[in-house]
Design a protein around this motif. Structure first.
Motif, PDB file in Angstrom:
ATOM      1  N   VAL A  63      18.407  33.796  53.074  1.00 28.90           N
ATOM      2  CA  VAL A  63      17.751  32.735  53.522  1.00 28.90           C
ATOM      3  C   VAL A  63      16.344  33.256  54.344  1.00 28.90           C
ATOM      4  O   VAL A  63      16.371  34.492  54.820  1.00 28.90           O
ATOM      5  CB  VAL A  63      18.483  31.827  54.302  1.00 28.90           C
ATOM      6  CG1 VAL A  63      19.621  31.086  53.530  1.00 28.90           C
ATOM      7  CG2 VAL A  63      18.946  32.498  55.399  1.00 28.90           C
ATOM      8  N   GLN A  64      15.469  32.377  54.712  1.00 28.60           N
ATOM      9  CA  GLN A  64      14.408  32.646  55.359  1.00 28.60           C
ATOM     10  C   GLN A  64      14.788  32.359  56.816  1.00 28.60           C
ATOM     11  O   GLN A  64      15.565  31.562  57.010  1.00 28.60           O
ATOM     12  CB  GLN A  64      13.138  31.987  55.026  1.00 28.60           C
ATOM     13  CG  GLN A  64      12.657  32.506  53.679  1.00 28.60           C
ATOM     14  CD  GLN A  64      11.225  31.928  53.558  1.00 28.60           C
ATOM     15  OE1 GLN A  64      10.828  30.702  53.529  1.00 28.60           O
ATOM     16  NE2 GLN A  64      10.271  32.686  52.699  1.00 28.60           N
ATOM     17  N   ALA A  65      13.911  32.912  57.861  1.00 32.72           N
ATOM     18  CA  ALA A  65      14.259  32.720  59.161  1.00 32.72           C
ATOM     19  C   ALA A  65      14.145  31.089  59.544  1.00 32.72           C
ATOM     20  O   ALA A  65      13.176  30.657  59.053  1.00 32.72           O
ATOM     21  CB  ALA A  65      13.378  33.492  60.049  1.00 32.72           C
ATOM     22  N   GLY A  66      15.161  30.537  60.251  1.00 31.41           N
ATOM     23  CA  GLY A  66      15.082  29.103  60.548  1.00 31.41           C
ATOM     24  C   GLY A  66      16.070  28.460  59.530  1.00 31.41           C
ATOM     25  O   GLY A  66      16.259  27.284  59.906  1.00 31.41           O
ATOM     26  N   GLY A  67      16.607  29.066  58.357  1.00 29.29           N
ATOM     27  CA  GLY A  67      17.472  28.459  57.699  1.00 29.29           C
ATOM     28  C   GLY A  67      18.907  28.474  57.830  1.00 29.29           C
ATOM     29  O   GLY A  67      19.347  29.046  59.127  1.00 29.29           O
ATOM     30  N   SER A  68      19.592  27.514  56.955  1.00 27.38           N
ATOM     31  CA  SER A  68      21.017  27.866  57.413  1.00 27.38           C
ATOM     32  C   SER A  68      21.898  27.966  56.309  1.00 27.38           C
ATOM     33  O   SER A  68      21.560  28.120  55.170  1.00 27.38           O
ATOM     34  CB  SER A  68      21.355  26.193  57.575  1.00 27.38           C
ATOM     35  OG  SER A  68      20.678  25.705  58.638  1.00 27.38           O
ATOM     36  N   LEU A  69      23.215  28.731  56.815  1.00 28.83           N
ATOM     37  CA  LEU A  69      24.266  28.988  55.916  1.00 28.83           C
ATOM     38  C   LEU A  69      25.466  28.564  56.445  1.00 28.83           C
ATOM     39  O   LEU A  69      25.672  28.404  57.290  1.00 28.83           O
ATOM     40  CB  LEU A  69      24.221  30.459  55.316  1.00 28.83           C
ATOM     41  CG  LEU A  69      23.070  31.070  54.573  1.00 28.83           C
ATOM     42  CD1 LEU A  69      23.253  32.483  54.597  1.00 28.83           C
ATOM     43  CD2 LEU A  69      23.318  30.470  53.246  1.00 28.83           C
ATOM     44  N   ARG A  70      26.430  28.228  55.455  1.00 30.32           N
ATOM     45  CA  ARG A  70      27.872  27.864  55.760  1.00 30.32           C
ATOM     46  C   ARG A  70      28.723  28.727  54.915  1.00 30.32           C
ATOM     47  O   ARG A  70      28.822  28.782  54.033  1.00 30.32           O
ATOM     48  CB  ARG A  70      28.144  26.371  55.474  1.00 30.32           C
ATOM     49  CG  ARG A  70      29.456  25.985  56.127  1.00 30.32           C
ATOM     50  CD  ARG A  70      29.867  24.590  55.533  1.00 30.32           C
ATOM     51  NE  ARG A  70      30.763  23.931  56.085  1.00 30.32           N
ATOM     52  CZ  ARG A  70      31.841  23.124  55.783  1.00 30.32           C
ATOM     53  NH1 ARG A  70      31.853  23.284  54.560  1.00 30.32           N
ATOM     54  NH2 ARG A  70      32.758  22.560  56.665  1.00 30.32           N
ATOM     55  N   LEU A  71      29.358  29.592  55.985  1.00 25.21           N
ATOM     56  CA  LEU A  71      30.452  30.674  55.543  1.00 25.21           C
ATOM     57  C   LEU A  71      31.769  29.865  55.319  1.00 25.21           C
ATOM     58  O   LEU A  71      32.165  29.311  56.299  1.00 25.21           O
ATOM     59  CB  LEU A  71      30.484  31.858  56.423  1.00 25.21           C
ATOM     60  CG  LEU A  71      28.998  32.577  56.481  1.00 25.21           C
ATOM     61  CD1 LEU A  71      29.297  33.855  57.261  1.00 25.21           C
ATOM     62  CD2 LEU A  71      28.354  32.991  55.226  1.00 25.21           C
TER      63      LEU A  71
END
Length: 122
Positions: free
Chosen positions: A12-20
């Motif tokens: 992802v780009q900076a500022g983005g989100s992920l859910r592990l």
């Protein structure tokens, strides 16, 4: 045999989100904490977030306000406003040691997943 399987990593780009997510099975002992650790190339593995059996959470200072650990059923780590320094392999782990609630000592954790890669670009 305990099995921990992480998923949800990505680029992802900076500022983005992920859910592990971490699917756990065959935990036959009374676990005290489930946690997320990460390791970047050339760096030591470091604790990011933990969830104690009583619901107490603990976070690395640099992720406070951005990451949220939860376990409605499966263990999750919601990561918002990601930064390049968050890049690394993320591992979930389980600890039977009560002290895990106030400490990110990797030695407290006895079962580990194989990890999921998170890459944050600037």
């Amino acid at each position: 045999q305990v099995q921990l399987v992480e998923s949800g990593g990505g680029s992802v780009q900076a500022g983005g989100s992920l859910r592990l997510s971490c699917a756990a099975s065959a935990i036959s002992y009374d676990w005290q904490c489930m946690g997320w650790f990460r390791q970047a190339p050339g760096n030591e593995r470091e604790g990011v977030a933990s969830l104690a059996f009583d619901g107490t959470t603990n976070y690395k200072d640099s992720v406070k306000g951005r990451f949220t650990i939860s376990k409605p059923n499966t263990l999750h780590l919601q990561m918002n406003n990601l930064k390049p320094d968050d890049t690394g392999m993320y591992y979930c782990a389980v600890s039977p040691v009560p002290a895990c609630a106030s400490s990110f000592r990797a030695g407290h954790y006895i079962d580990w997943g194989r990890g999921t890669q998170v890459t944050v670009s600037s």
